[in-house]
Design a protein around this motif. Structure first.
Motif, mmCIF file in Angstrom:
data_model
loop_
_atom_site.group_PDB
_atom_site.id
_atom_site.type_symbol
_atom_site.label_atom_id
_atom_site.label_comp_id
_atom_site.label_asym_id
_atom_site.label_seq_id
_atom_site.Cartn_x
_atom_site.Cartn_y
_atom_site.Cartn_z
ATOM 1 N N ASN A 1 -5.061 2.811 -5.613
ATOM 2 C CA ASN A 1 -5.685 1.637 -6.799
ATOM 3 C C ASN A 1 -4.570 0.241 -6.103
ATOM 4 O O ASN A 1 -3.498 -0.109 -5.730
ATOM 5 N N TYR A 2 -5.732 -0.214 -5.710
ATOM 6 C CA TYR A 2 -5.400 -1.649 -4.756
ATOM 7 C C TYR A 2 -5.259 -2.519 -4.979
ATOM 8 O O TYR A 2 -4.255 -3.236 -5.168
ATOM 9 N N GLN A 3 -6.313 -2.734 -6.930
ATOM 10 C CA GLN A 3 -5.547 -4.152 -7.065
ATOM 11 C C GLN A 3 -3.972 -4.044 -7.323
ATOM 12 O O GLN A 3 -3.001 -4.692 -7.767
ATOM 13 N N THR A 4 -3.215 -2.792 -7.191
ATOM 14 C CA THR A 4 -1.330 -3.302 -7.481
ATOM 15 C C THR A 4 -0.452 -3.438 -6.394
ATOM 16 O O THR A 4 0.402 -3.428 -5.582
ATOM 17 N N GLN A 5 -1.549 -1.805 -5.187
ATOM 18 C CA GLN A 5 -1.023 -1.736 -3.493
ATOM 19 C C GLN A 5 -1.294 -2.746 -2.678
ATOM 20 O O GLN A 5 -0.256 -2.503 -2.022
ATOM 21 N N ALA A 6 -2.712 -3.784 -3.015
ATOM 22 C CA ALA A 6 -2.388 -4.775 -2.532
ATOM 23 C C ALA A 6 -2.448 -5.742 -2.742
ATOM 24 O O ALA A 6 -3.011 -6.169 -3.642
ATOM 25 N N ARG B 1 -1.317 3.728 3.481
ATOM 26 C CA ARG B 1 -1.798 5.310 4.045
ATOM 27 C C ARG B 1 -1.973 6.019 2.687
ATOM 28 O O ARG B 1 -1.932 7.357 2.738
ATOM 29 N N SER B 2 -1.084 5.616 1.572
ATOM 30 C CA SER B 2 -0.781 6.840 1.163
ATOM 31 C C SER B 2 -1.040 6.200 -0.714
ATOM 32 O O SER B 2 -0.568 4.678 -0.646
ATOM 33 N N ARG B 3 -0.581 6.361 -1.996
ATOM 34 C CA ARG B 3 -0.087 5.887 -3.468
ATOM 35 C C ARG B 3 0.747 5.532 -3.096
ATOM 36 O O ARG B 3 0.984 4.585 -4.670
ATOM 37 N N ARG B 4 2.020 5.302 -2.201
ATOM 38 C CA ARG B 4 3.493 4.658 -2.408
ATOM 39 C C ARG B 4 3.263 3.518 -1.666
ATOM 40 O O ARG B 4 4.919 3.037 -1.880
ATOM 41 N N ASP B 5 2.094 3.113 -0.714
ATOM 42 C CA ASP B 5 2.639 2.361 -0.011
ATOM 43 C C ASP B 5 1.799 0.476 -0.937
ATOM 44 O O ASP B 5 0.847 1.075 -1.579
ATOM 45 N N ARG B 6 2.235 -0.253 -0.776
ATOM 46 C CA ARG B 6 2.005 -1.478 -0.904
ATOM 47 C C ARG B 6 2.252 -1.979 0.835
ATOM 48 O O ARG B 6 3.134 -2.004 1.242
ATOM 49 N N GLY B 7 0.834 -3.576 0.189
ATOM 50 C CA GLY B 7 1.182 -4.469 1.435
ATOM 51 C C GLY B 7 0.332 -5.334 1.375
ATOM 52 O O GLY B 7 -0.429 -5.491 0.061
ATOM 53 N N VAL B 8 0.384 -6.398 2.428
ATOM 54 C CA VAL B 8 -0.197 -7.604 1.918
ATOM 55 C C VAL B 8 -0.724 -7.577 3.320
ATOM 56 O O VAL B 8 -0.666 -7.235 4.596
#
Length: 620
Positions: free
Chosen positions: A405-410, A563-570
């Motif tokens: 879910n790139y809308q919330t993860q990135a 790289r996973s569903r738990r990752d978040r980043g800019v």
């Protein structure tokens, strides 16, 4: 994807499959490969990915299928310690500055099962010791070597011949393919299917391996081996003639490469155009080099009944002569010729302008099923660019989105107020922006550049202003740097080698900074020649070549982040052209659907949130 790979292997078809980060594409090609009943070669983009498959994915496949898999890892010969040269280095160690290091390699060589330099975590990528204890294809004596039977490469090749699954890298695969099916020094075993991971780099690798290069380093290596090889008995005058011919070759080679440096003019790659003055001297010195190579070949022939070592050296002299003649003539219109200098390095090279017809003939029309997989094969939603560059006329195509879910993860951050990359203040502005971005991310960032020059400049400007450990590409082996990066909040400054094939899941990597859009450098000789060829054919070189290639590389840089569903980043792209130029939309449409912002406050808010919720920003 697994079903598509299985169908392609079963039907002996070519398959192009783009699978976004996190789809599990490695497992999706490994499992059908194992179950296919074919002898499958898996070719990866890097040696690091080979090691990752061996240490992580294949053991997982074996557990999942509840069966053992007959597989092995095979690398190029220069990755294995050479027992014959190690003995020679040990004999010279007392007169060198490396006796302790040589002794350490000798102890390891007596214990290791593989002889693979990847086991030597303390040995940097550019350590001068390794060339002394390993061999290139030119130097290897093959079956004539007195240490052939215990040789680590010999053992690895025999193991690969028996295995059902052989893991190689692209450089090794294409070196063998370019040498031809009957080459004596081939390493990759006969196989009935091939799967390319990180297939987006195949054109670049193929271009390199169908090219020709003569360098000062190559000649010096030959000269050193000529002087090292024991001379056979017989006529003393023949021995003297051989030594004199080698001395004259050395002098001619130094004159030739000094003249080439004058053609290049600076530490750069310069497209070769034989014109008056400096180039005339370079052309004349090249003819002299060819003459001296001929003298050395005659001197070796005159030694009478030479050893296998001398026979191999004679082959190398002849091959060097053929390559030098081709390069100094610089007449083949299907190739681009250029001179490259970098410090003491001087090389004259030629590469094919177009490898599509070569690959069509040698690979994609061979009847062997080929699977090409990557997270970045399409540009603008189409495989057309890749197919045209690789000579693929008929293939199944499959593009799979990422499950994330790139809308919330990135969050994609593109500052609008930075100078354009060609402006004088761009480098200073990048350094300032890096400092404030990594302060917000609390370290945990890759800072990636499109050139070594930009990397060095920004690194020097930033390193004393950063509150976190700072690592730099080249300061150690790649995997050792990654392990140090993961051990504590850190920063890693690197170039294009880290834009792909690097997997750092979790909070350790929470930010990726890209200095600018990864367009190929316009002064690169191959890029110049391909641009000219497209224009000659009436095509828009920017739309047909530069833009789709850069879009694929930008996706690769983005792919380091989540790289996973738990990752978040800019992901911070410090190039305002992404928003201000018309082609920016092409790049944005090629990226995963993450929100885009130019507000640094949004970046700070993103990193200040514990549970995600990146701001909703219109990609327009």
């Amino acid at each position: 994807m697994a079903r598509a790979v299985a169908d392609a292997l079963d039907a002996d078809r070519t398959l192009l499959v783009e699978a976004g980060t996190g789809t599990g594409k490695t497992l999706a090609y490994l499992i059908p490969a194992v179950l296919s009943g074919k002898k499958v070669v898996i070719s990866t983009g890097t040696r690091a990915l080979q090691d990752q498959l061996a240490s992580r994915e294949l053991p997982l496949v074996e557990r999942a299928l509840d069966r053992s898999v007959d597989w092995c890892v095979l690398k190029g010969r220069e990755n294995y310690v050479c027992l014959y040269r190690l003995e020679d280095a040990a004999g010279q160690a007392s007169r060198s500055l490396l006796p302790g290091a040589v002794d350490a390699v000798r102890r390891w060589a007596g214990e290791t099962e593989t002889g693979d330099r990847a086991e030597l975590a303390w040995l940097a990528d550019d350590d001068p010791l390794w060339p002394l204890v390993s061999v290139t294809g030119d130097q290897c004596l093959g079956s004539a070597c007195p240490r052939y039977e215990p040789c680590f490469l010999t053992r690895a090749k025999r193991r690969a011949a028996r295995a059902d699954l052989v893991i190689v890298n692209h450089a090794l695969f294409f070196a063998d393919l370019a040498a031809g099916p009957h080459a004596s020094g081939s390493i990759v075993p006969h196989h009935t299917a091939v799967i390319f991971d990180e297939a987006h780099v195949l054109e670049e690798v193929a271009t390199s391996h169908w090219g020709v290069t003569v360098s000062r380093h190559r000649v010096r290596d030959l000269l050193a081996d000529l002087r090292r090889e024991p001379l056979p008995g017989g006529d003393p005058s023949g021995r003297a003639t051989a030594f004199e011919a080698v001395d004259r070759l050395q002098a001619a080679a130094e004159r030739a490469f000094d003249a080439l440096r004058c053609v290049a003019g600076s530490d750069a790659a310069t497209r070769l155009r034989w014109v008056p003055d400096a180039a005339e001297r370079a052309a004349a010195s090249g003819l002299d080099l060819l003459a001296r190579l001929g003298e050395v070949k005659l001197a070796i022939d005159a030694l009478g009944a030479p050893s296998e070592g001398w026979a191999r050296l004679a082959e190398r002299v002849a091959a060097l002569g053929r390559d030098a003649r081709f390069l100094w003539r610089a007449e083949d219109p299907a190739y681009v010729f250029w001179v490259e200098t970098n410090g003491a390095v001087v090389r004259l090279s030629a590469s094919p302008l177009d490898v599509s017809s070569i690959l069509r003939e040698t690979l994609f029309s061979s009847g062997t099923p080929c699977v090409l997989a990557s997270a970045t094969l399409t540009a603008g939603g189409s495989f057309a660019y890749l197919k045209s560059r690789l000579g693929i006329d008929d293939a199944q195509e499959l593009a799979l989105a990422s499950p994330f879910n790139y809308q919330t993860q990135a969050l994609v951050y593109v500052p609008r107020d930075l100078p354009l990359p060609r402006d004088p203040g761009f480098t200073d502005a990048v350094a300032d922006e890096v400092v404030r971005i990594v302060a917000a991310s609390r370290g945990r960032a890759f800072v990636l550049f499109t050139s070594h020059r930009a990397l060095d400049a920004v690194f020097e400007m930033c390193r004393r202003r950063l509150a976190y450990p700072v690592l730099k590409q080249g300061d150690g082996p790649r995997m050792a740097l990654i392990e140090r990066f993961q051990a504590e909040p850190s920063l890693l400054f690197a170039t294009m080698g880290f834009w792909q094939g690097i997997d750092v899941p979790g909070e350790a990597l929470s930010c990726v900074v890209l200095d600018k859009l990864p367009f190929a450098p316009p002064d690169d000789p191959i890029v110049q020649a391909r641009t000219d060829a497209l224009k000659h054919d009436g095509l828009d070189s920017f739309a047909a070549y530069h833009l789709p290639a850069a879009a694929i590389w930008l996706k690769q840089g983005f792919g380091r982040l989540i790289r996973s569903r738990r990752d978040r980043g800019v992901i911070a792209i410090l190039d305002r052209r992404l928003l201000t130029h018309g082609y920016g939309r092409f790049f944005l449409e090629s990226l995963p659907p993450a929100p885009v912002t130019s507000s640094f406050v949004e970046v700070e808010n993103f990193f200040g949130s514990d549970h995600g919720g990146a701001p909703r920003v219109d990609r327009d």
